[in-house]
Design a protein around this motif. Structure first.
Motif, short mmCIF file in Angstrom:
data_model
loop_
_atom_site.label_atom_id
_atom_site.label_comp_id
_atom_site.label_asym_id
_atom_site.label_seq_id
_atom_site.Cartn_x
_atom_site.Cartn_y
_atom_site.Cartn_z
N GLY A 1 70.23 60.27 12.69
CA GLY A 1 71.27 59.38 13.23
C GLY A 1 71.87 59.90 14.53
N ASP A 2 71.97 61.23 14.65
CA ASP A 2 72.56 61.81 15.87
C ASP A 2 71.74 61.42 17.10
N GLY B 1 61.04 50.56 17.00
CA GLY B 1 61.02 51.60 15.97
C GLY B 1 62.45 52.03 15.68
N VAL B 2 62.59 53.29 15.29
CA VAL B 2 63.91 53.82 14.92
C VAL B 2 64.89 53.60 16.07
N LEU B 3 64.49 53.93 17.29
CA LEU B 3 65.42 53.87 18.43
C LEU B 3 65.59 52.45 18.95
N GLY B 4 64.45 51.77 19.18
CA GLY B 4 64.51 50.42 19.76
C GLY B 4 65.30 49.46 18.89
N ARG B 5 65.12 49.56 17.60
CA ARG B 5 65.81 48.63 16.70
C ARG B 5 67.32 48.82 16.76
N ARG C 1 72.74 58.59 20.14
CA ARG C 1 72.83 59.00 21.56
C ARG C 1 71.94 58.12 22.43
N MET C 2 70.75 57.79 21.92
CA MET C 2 69.87 56.91 22.71
C MET C 2 70.51 55.53 22.87
N THR C 3 71.12 55.05 21.82
CA THR C 3 71.76 53.73 21.91
C THR C 3 72.90 53.76 22.93
N GLU C 4 73.67 54.85 22.93
CA GLU C 4 74.73 54.98 23.95
C GLU C 4 74.14 54.85 25.35
#
Ligand code: NDP
Ligand code: OXD
Length: 321
Positions: free
Chosen positions: A97-98, A149-153, A102-105
């Motif tokens: 999750g960390d 994936g995990v980040l894009g979604r 951060r990528m979403t930010e």
């Protein structure tokens, strides 16, 4: 019976990512387990059951005959999987999750900077000019995310919650409430044709290398509010054809680019990206993850494995991610 040793093979890294700091961290989260920083610490190669790696030297993992699991200390495995001598044991990547948060930010910040024309307002402030421009709604901007994936979604869901008109493209089709989903080569054209801001969160594989090319840029929407398409690449540098980005910016095929990753890192001082007026760049730290969260995650995966439970986030070696 003594616990199998954990070998650390970590190239480079400063401050929080310095190899010696990783040793301290892993000793803390793996009590009673021998932890050896290679090549600094001596270790009986036969006692090594686990390896935690970041860009290890090709062939380095072949030294351990009893290796059971390799843990990549990042989400992207392109640097590891390119080693053809990699032992055929499960390769686990980071999905925590960390990192995701951060990528979403990062993605949300850069989408908002383009949407709210922050470049223009920063320039106006420097020139002491009070000149507000018409601002459209978030729902008027079409964001397209390559990689669900995990980040894009997570990025897609947060952007949609803000109000953007979000679509995503992946290898296999997804059903995500509020997101228009496209999949495969066959739907790439339709996905690009409805995209004003293209966010790339793909892994680097033989199929995706060079996907951010002039051919792709030419298919992006040209009737959007921004006045031209924008790309944001936080995946890997190998996904982008850098000369194509520069020429597309220069001839107006692209309006702007936000780049966190590059073909050569660190970015050489003579790279034209540094001073291009329509490029915003960062030093591959879109998701500069907390190493404590990663070491804890690896320790948990080892505990799962030793309890006989399945490992999580095991890489599909054939697919390359
Ligand atoms: P995942 O493996 O969870 O997701 C990858 C996504 O890409 C999936 O949706 C997958 O499709 C899709 N995909 C892969 N190949 C293709 C293809 N040929 N065509 C269409 N879609 C494809 O990865 P993560 O989301 O965790 O991470 C993505 C990448 O982000 C990493 O590989 C890494 O390179 C990069 N990264 C960058 C960081 C930075 O700081 N800049 C930090 C962390 C990661 P499907 O769902 O069908 O499998
Ligand atoms: C990763 C990265 O892959 O930091 O985790 O790029």
């Amino acid at each position: 019976m003594s616990k199998g040793a954990l070998a650390l093979l970590i190239s480079g890294g400063t401050e929080n990512w310095a190899p010696l700091r990783w040793r301290v961290r892993f000793l803390r989260v793996c009590p009673g387990r021998p932890v050896a920083l290679i090549p600094v610490d001596a270790v009986d190669a036969a006692s090594v059951r686990y390896a935690a790696v970041w860009k290890p030297k090709p062939g380095a993992l072949s030294d351990f005959p009893n290796l059971e699991v390799i843990f990549n200390l990042g989400a992207g495995v392109d640097a590891v999987i390119s080693d053809l001598t990699l032992p055929p044991v499960p390769l686990v990547r980071v999905a925590v999750g960390d990192l995701t948060g951060r990528m979403t930010e990062y993605v949300v910040m850069h989408v908002l900077m383009h949407h709210r024309r922050q470049g223009y307002y920063a320039e106006s402030q420097r020139a002491k000019v009070w000149a507000p421009k018409l601002q459209w709604a978030a729902s008027d901007l079409r964001v397209g995310i390559m990689g669900l994936g995990v980040l894009g979604r997570d990025c897609a869901e947060v952007l949609a919650r803000i109000g953007f008109d979000v679509a995503g493209w992946s290898g296999t089709w997804k059903s995500i409430p509020g997101i228009k989903c496209f999949a495969g080569e066959g739907q790439l054209g339709d996905f690009l044709a409805r995209t004003d801001v293209l966010v790339c969160l793909l892994p680097l594989t033989a199929q995706t290398r060079g996907i951010l090319s002039r051919r792709t840029f030419a298919k992006l929407a040209r009737d959007g509010k921004l006045g031209g398409p924008v790309i944001i690449n936080a995946g890997r540098g190998g996904l982008q054809v850098e000369d194509d980005i520069l020429s597309a910016l220069d001839d107006g095929t692209l309006l702007a680019a936000t780049l966190d990753v590059f073909a050569t890192e660190p970015l050489p001082p003579d790279s034209p990206f540094w001073s291009h007026p329509r490029v915003t760049l960062s030093p591959h730290n879109a998701a500069d993850t907390d190493p404590d969260a990663i070491s804890l995650y690896v320790a948990e995966q080892i505990a799962r494995h030793e309890r006989g439970e399945p490992l999580q986030n095991v890489v599909d070696r054939a697919a390359g991610y």
